[in-house]
Enzyme design. Structure first.
Site, short mmCIF file in Angstrom:
data_model
loop_
_atom_site.label_atom_id
_atom_site.label_comp_id
_atom_site.label_asym_id
_atom_site.label_seq_id
_atom_site.Cartn_x
_atom_site.Cartn_y
_atom_site.Cartn_z
N SER A 145 16.93 33.07 31.19
CA SER A 145 16.00 31.96 30.98
C SER A 145 15.76 31.24 32.29
CB SER A 145 16.56 30.95 29.97
OG SER A 145 15.73 29.80 29.89
N TYR A 158 22.94 25.57 26.59
CA TYR A 158 22.13 26.80 26.48
C TYR A 158 21.90 27.43 27.85
CZ TYR A 158 18.07 29.81 25.71
OH TYR A 158 17.20 30.88 25.69
#
Length: 254
Positions: A145, A158
């Site tokens: 990400s 995350y």
């Protein structure tokens, strides 16, 4: 139907929605036999039926990847059986995203997110990569990400799991690459399906980027097709940014 992945088999986790679904559909459109994995049998059947309606090959394999080695091994065994005895391509896509601040994150959430986002793909790779290495070929694609490398004030938990997956990508490339298994990752930017109202809320995160917009699941899937195919045979251990330039360039107005 194209044939860039003709004759190959692929397991895609989290393949019942969003990026995972697009990857499964793109692989099937390129000739691969795809094991569509996820928790929802209903959504899984929908994906599989859509692929088959377009002339592709796909089967659903239910899996709740809770981080236990047993759950990952079970998926590896079931997918291998469904795919005729081998997995040529593994896409570690399944993950969960809690957007809380650090202070608002409790220990149970912390453990759950690391279990799903890191432990599950770790043990799934451990269950599948050795057979690829023994066969002398294979491709593993992890999902990272953009927020693993560009800090934002929420989602620290995350982003740290995605940083872990990007590190594992490089380590696995060194471990399995000499045996013919290519391991790479894709780092998506802000990617949304077309849901009313979502673009307005998330679109601001892509302001000031060269693309100037959010991405689509299909754009990530196209990158996965490249990394899985023969065009990428000399690509090992990279994190491919498919993020509209979010982490590499800033557009200065005026």
């Amino acid at each position: 139907m194209s044939t860039r992945l003709e004759g190959r088999t692929a397991l895609v986790t989290g393949a019942t929605s969003n990026i995972g679904r697009a990857v499964a559909e793109a692989f099937a459109a390129q000739g691969a036999h795809v094991a569509v994995s996820g928790r929802s049998a209903e959504r899984g059947r929908e994906v599989v039926e859509g692929i088959r309606a377009r002339g592709g090959r796909a089967d659903f394999v239910a899996a709740d990847l809770d981080g236990s080695a047993a759950a990952s091994r079970a998926l590896a065994e079931q997918a291998t059986a469904v795919l005729g005895g081998r997995v040529d391509i593994l896409v570690n896509n399944a993950g969960i995203y809690p957007g809380d601040t650090t202070a608002a994150t409790d220990e149970k959430t912390f453990d759950e997110v690391y279990a799903v986002n890191v432990k599950a793909p770790f043990f799934l790779t451990a269950a599948i990569a050795p057979a690829m290495a023994e066969a002398g070929s294979g491709a593993i694609i992890n999902l990272g990400s953009w927020i693993a490398r560009l800090g934002i004030p929420i989602g620290a938990l995350y982003s740290s799991t995605k940083g872990a997956m990007e590190t594992l990508t490089r380590a696995w490339a060194a471990e399995f690459g000499p045996h013919g298994v290519r391991v790479n990752a894709i780092s998506p930017g802000v990617v949304l399906t077309s849901e009313p109202g979502r673009e307005n809320r998330a679109g601001a995160m892509m302001n000031g980027t060269p693309a100037g917009r959010t991405g689509t699941p299909r754009e990530i899937a196209d990158a996965a097709v490249y990394l899985a195919g023969d065009e990428a045979t000399f690509v090992h251990g990279v994190v491919l940014d498919v993020d509209g330039g979010r982490t590499t360039a800033a557009v200065i107005a005026g």
